[in-house]
Design an enzyme around this catalytic site. Structure first.
Site, PDB file in Angstrom:
ATOM      1  N   CYS A   2       8.417 -11.505  16.924  1.00 29.66           N
ATOM      2  CA  CYS A   2       8.583 -12.590  17.893  1.00 29.66           C
ATOM      3  C   CYS A   2       7.846 -12.230  19.181  1.00 29.66           C
ATOM      4  CB  CYS A   2      10.027 -12.894  18.237  1.00 29.66           C
ATOM      5  SG  CYS A   2      11.017 -13.461  16.871  1.00 29.66           S
ATOM      6  N   ARG A  27       2.700 -11.076  16.200  1.00 28.33           N
ATOM      7  CA  ARG A  27       4.091 -10.602  16.185  1.00 28.33           C
ATOM      8  C   ARG A  27       4.999 -11.479  15.326  1.00 28.33           C
ATOM      9  NH1 ARG A  27       5.022  -7.124  20.868  1.00 28.33           N
ATOM     10  NH2 ARG A  27       7.230  -7.429  20.558  1.00 28.33           N
ATOM     11  N   TRP A  74       9.310 -14.842  14.393  1.00 27.10           N
ATOM     12  CA  TRP A  74       9.454 -14.224  13.083  1.00 27.10           C
ATOM     13  C   TRP A  74      10.946 -14.334  12.778  1.00 27.10           C
ATOM     14  CZ3 TRP A  74      12.174 -10.207  10.810  1.00 27.10           C
ATOM     15  CH2 TRP A  74      11.727  -9.819   9.529  1.00 27.10           C
ATOM     16  N   ASN A  98      13.613 -12.471  21.535  1.00 24.84           N
ATOM     17  CA  ASN A  98      13.070 -11.572  20.518  1.00 24.84           C
ATOM     18  C   ASN A  98      14.156 -10.562  20.208  1.00 24.84           C
ATOM     19  OD1 ASN A  98      11.662  -9.687  19.025  1.00 24.84           O
ATOM     20  ND2 ASN A  98      10.487  -8.899  20.758  1.00 24.84           N
ATOM     21  N   GLY A  99      14.537 -10.432  18.945  1.00 23.30           N
ATOM     22  CA  GLY A  99      15.571  -9.454  18.588  1.00 23.30           C
ATOM     23  C   GLY A  99      16.692 -10.117  17.807  1.00 23.30           C
ATOM     24  N   GLU A 479       0.021   4.193   0.027  1.00 20.53           N
ATOM     25  CA  GLU A 479      -0.549   3.316   1.050  1.00 20.53           C
ATOM     26  C   GLU A 479      -1.409   2.220   0.396  1.00 20.53           C
ATOM     27  OE1 GLU A 479      -0.283   2.371   3.902  1.00 20.53           O
ATOM     28  OE2 GLU A 479      -2.202   1.672   4.657  1.00 20.53           O
ATOM     29  N   LYS A 483      -0.780  -1.776   0.805  1.00 16.71           N
ATOM     30  CA  LYS A 483      -1.815  -2.701   1.306  1.00 16.71           C
ATOM     31  C   LYS A 483      -1.970  -3.873   0.344  1.00 16.71           C
ATOM     32  CE  LYS A 483      -2.224  -1.929   4.588  1.00 16.71           C
ATOM     33  NZ  LYS A 483      -1.717  -0.848   5.384  1.00 16.71           N
ATOM     34  N   GLU A 486       1.135  -6.281   0.324  1.00 23.56           N
ATOM     35  CA  GLU A 486       1.428  -7.067   1.530  1.00 23.56           C
ATOM     36  C   GLU A 486       0.424  -8.179   1.796  1.00 23.56           C
ATOM     37  OE1 GLU A 486       0.014  -3.602   4.675  1.00 23.56           O
ATOM     38  OE2 GLU A 486       1.521  -5.020   5.325  1.00 23.56           O
ATOM     39  N   HIS A 502       7.214  10.334 -16.765  1.00 23.19           N
ATOM     40  CA  HIS A 502       8.672  10.312 -16.588  1.00 23.19           C
ATOM     41  C   HIS A 502       9.176   8.877 -16.450  1.00 23.19           C
ATOM     42  CE1 HIS A 502       8.612  14.634 -16.361  1.00 23.19           C
ATOM     43  NE2 HIS A 502       7.598  14.545 -15.511  1.00 23.19           N
ATOM     44  N   LYS A 604       3.677  -8.074  12.929  1.00 24.77           N
ATOM     45  CA  LYS A 604       3.017  -6.811  13.252  1.00 24.77           C
ATOM     46  C   LYS A 604       3.979  -5.772  13.835  1.00 24.77           C
ATOM     47  CE  LYS A 604      -0.836  -4.449  13.786  1.00 24.77           C
ATOM     48  NZ  LYS A 604      -1.324  -3.892  12.533  1.00 24.77           N
TER      49      LYS A 604
HETATM   50  C1  F6R Z   1       1.612  -2.094   6.796  1.00 24.82           C
HETATM   51  C2  F6R Z   1       2.106  -2.061   8.158  1.00 24.82           C
HETATM   52  C3  F6R Z   1       3.522  -1.682   8.378  1.00 24.82           C
HETATM   53  C4  F6R Z   1       3.651  -0.809   9.625  1.00 24.82           C
HETATM   54  C5  F6R Z   1       5.131  -0.559   9.939  1.00 24.82           C
HETATM   55  C6  F6R Z   1       5.312   0.381  11.117  1.00 24.82           C
HETATM   56  O1  F6R Z   1       0.270  -2.438   6.750  1.00 24.82           O
HETATM   57  O2  F6R Z   1       1.398  -2.348   9.086  1.00 24.82           O
HETATM   58  O3  F6R Z   1       4.074  -1.060   7.265  1.00 24.82           O
HETATM   59  O4  F6R Z   1       2.981   0.396   9.402  1.00 24.82           O
HETATM   60  O5  F6R Z   1       5.746  -1.777  10.227  1.00 24.82           O
HETATM   61  O6  F6R Z   1       4.750  -0.152  12.269  1.00 24.82           O
HETATM   62  P1  F6R Z   1       4.409   0.786  13.507  1.00 24.82           P
HETATM   63  O7  F6R Z   1       3.330   1.692  13.075  1.00 24.82           O
HETATM   64  O8  F6R Z   1       3.971  -0.164  14.582  1.00 24.82           O
HETATM   65  O9  F6R Z   1       5.669   1.515  13.855  1.00 24.82           O
END
Ligand code: F6R
Length: 609
Positions: A2, A27, A74, A98-99, A479, A483, A486, A502, A604
């Site tokens: 948010c 956000r 969000w 926000n929150g 990772e 990627k 998501e 396993h 984000k």
């Molecule tokens: C995946 C991604 C998230 C962030 C996670 C932590 O591509 O961006 O998994 O890595 O939300 O966010 P930060 O690094 O801002 O604490």
């Protein structure tokens, strides 16, 4: 998570509010809205979906007013529709939030029993009615807000507008960040300095529990005990220009291709090429005396930490415990006396990671934040900061933040190993020299872009995808899978290659692409991974193999696709091997036609637990 903006000025604020929201859209983008005071009354425009929809609505039905608040959402409580979009308002109060208000159900019942009617399913609306209730009881606005804040449990940043008071804009913070911007005869509120960058470079941050009252002339801060306090006004270096995509179609592509540059920038801050040595910024504790390292982070940042666990234990022989922040904080972890706790976060605002930092601080750990945002809560609250110089990362899927985190962590591992006497000068020179090659090598990896786009055609048709690796490549497999899921919404899992037999090998058939990360190494991990690949292929698995020229040659008969990566010191391989899995996810998502930069359900900066 948010985004909030607020403006009190002398001209119409609606266009500036919408511009600020555009900068905060990363956000959250479920819905958006603005509210202003028109002849003393609250007027609102809200729309489901992205800021573009709100902008269209405001063009159809313009809204004037010189004081206003805006929000991009969000969703936490309530579906992402227009009724649940912020600002929430009564006849006397409008609020953006926000929150999460954790006790909203209890408050809602109390307010409903007192006769107040609710319009939305959100937790935020209780804040509106609480303040309204206190105004009705005759309290002036500042006291009405202060009384209301005392009733709220949870995490919040709030922007508040009071009908009839175009001379007033109120903000409050508990757990979620909020910045105040100082203009010339106008004042601003924003979730972060980025939103305010085109309006002002003079920023102050609210501390936990603070409330701020903005007028045209300035800001008055109150602490959690309602006492007036001073908060430092700083100059931010952020540029007011809206960050563009350059020649790229998406921010994610631009950010992937920026990696040679930003890895180099990050490294240059710590690497001395003349000496072949690493120098960390001054730390307020003795690295040589650190008995244990605890790493806490979420998502992609957690995977950067997982790579670092391998590096630190191998090079410095210091035990490392790593956990995702949402688990760490509730399991009463056992911390070593004089231990070092590392927190990794692009935003520096992730709620669980921030809470873990506060916990470790309270437990007497030395705390170091590895953050991309030097003005973030984690940067301000930790004992020391190691900054990633990735620049603003706008694509929701993290890319350049990850590889710059790895760069910082690689430097940290070398510095710790040296401080501990676990490596000598020569080893430091070799390792830091290998790091210095990474920007150039990363550019070579990017040259495989087209080839990886072809492989994406094959991956885009899959329902499930497996990523395999061993050692640090296991973290890159995790990772890579994150990627892909998501941004392309394809189910993907990362596994330690040795774990296949396993259980997960049962999933293998000719429809499941298996992406293998297998740099050549000194520990026979390559050989072991190669055997796991043979087991997969024997069961019909279609393998995409990332290795150096030697490894690719070995697998040329076995793998469906094999991409030759540069031959490098295995120490730096995870930084480089992160890049092809980013490209693969990116091209797959583009082929699937998803919203690459703003994938569904994500935001984000995750500032709620
Ligand atoms: C995946 C991604 C998230 C962030 C996670 C932590 O591509 O961006 O998994 O890595 O939300 O966010 P930060 O690094 O801002 O604490």
């Amino acid at each position: 998570m948010c985004g909030i903006v607020g403006i009190i000025g002398r001209k119409d604020v609606a266009p500036l509010l919408i511009d600020g929201l555009r900068r905060l859209e990363y956000r959250g983008y479920d819905s958006a809205g603005i509210a202003t005071l028109v002849n003393g009354s609250i007027d609102r425009r809200r729309a489901e979906g992205k800021i573009a929809n709100l902008d269209a609505r405001v063009r159809e039905q313009p809204i004037d007013g010189t004081v206003g608040i805006g929000h991009t959402r969000w969703a936490t409580h309530g579906r992402p529709n227009e009724a649940n979009a912020h600002p929430h308002a009564s006849a006397r109060v409008a609020v953006v939030h926000n929150g999460i208000i954790e006790n909203f159900q209890e408050l809602k019942k109390e307010l409903q029993d007192a006769g107040r009617a609710f319009e939305s399913d959100t937790d935020t609306e209780v804040v509106v009615h609480l303040i309204h209730h206190h105004l009705d009881q005759g309290l002036p606005p500042v006291e009405a807000v202060q009384h209301s804040l005392k009733r709220l449990n949870g995490a919040f940043a709030l922007g508040i507008l009071i009908a009839g008071r175009h001379d007033l804009l109120i903000g409050a913070r508990m757990g979620s960040p909020l910045a105040v911007g100082y203009g010339d005869g106008e004042m601003f509120l924003g979730s972060d300095a980025l939103a305010l960058a085109p309006l002002t470079q003079r920023i102050a941050y609210l501390d936990e529990g603070d409330m701020v009252v903005l007028t045209l002339e300035g800001a008055t801060f109150y602490d959690a005990d309602d006492q007036p306090v001073a908060r430092e006004v700083r100059q931010t270096a952020l540029s007011g220009a809206l960050i563009g995509k350059g020649e790229h179609r998406h921010f994610m592509a631009k950010e992937i291709f920026e990696q040679p540059q930003v890895i180099g920038d990050t490294l240059n801050a710590m690497y001395n090429p003349a000496q072949g040595s690493i120098t960390l910024p001054d730390l307020p504790f003795d690295l040589a005396a650190v008995p244990k390292v605890t790493i806490v982070a979420c998502g992609t940042s957690y995977y950067a930490g997982l790579v670092a666990k391998y590096w630190i234990e191998r090079l410095a022989r210091v035990p490392v415990e790593i956990d995702v922040a949402s688990e760490f904080r509730y399991r009463r972890p056992v911390l070593a006396d004089g231990g070092l706790a590392l927190f990794i976060s692009q935003s520096g605002e992730t709620a669980d990671t921030l809470a873990a930092l506060r916990h470790c601080k309270a437990e007497g750990q030395h705390t170091v934040a590895i953050v991309n945002s030097p003005e973030s809560s984690m940067a301000r609250e930790s004992d020391a900061v190691l900054q990633t110089l990735a620049g603003p990362e706008i694509g929701v899927a993290s890319t350049k933040a990850f590889t710059t985190q790895l760069t910082v962590l690689a430097c940290f591992s070398i510095a710790l190993a040296r401080a501990k006497g676990a490596i000598d000068r020569k080893a430091e020179q070799a390792l830091s020299g290998a790091l210095a090659e990474v920007p150039g090598r990363a550019a070579e990896v990017l040259a495989h872009d087209e080839r990886i786009r072809d492989i994406a055609q094959f991956v885009a048709d899959a329902r499930d995808v497996l990523y395999l690796g061993r050692g640090t490549s296991y973290a890159i497999a995790l990772e890579g899978a994150l990627k892909l899921k998501e941004i392309s919404y394809i189910h993907a899992e990362g596994y330690a290659a040795g774990e296949m037999k396993h259980g997960p090998i049962a999933l293998i058939d000719e429809t499941v692409p298996v992406i293998v990360i297998a740099p050549d190494d000194e520990d026979e991990l390559f050989e072991k991974t190669a055997s796991n690949v043979q087991e997969t292929v024997a069961r019909g698995g279609k393998v995409v193999f990332f290795s150096d020229a030697h490894g690719v040659e070995r697998m040329s008969e076995t793998a469906l696709y094999a991409i030759p990566m540069p031959t490098v010191n295995p120490f730096v391989a995870p930084i480089l091997y992160a890049i092809p899995v980013q490209l693969l996810a990116y091209h797959t998502a583009v082929l699937k036609g998803t919203d690459v930069d703003q994938p569904r359900n994500l935001a984000k900066s995750v500032t709620v637990e």
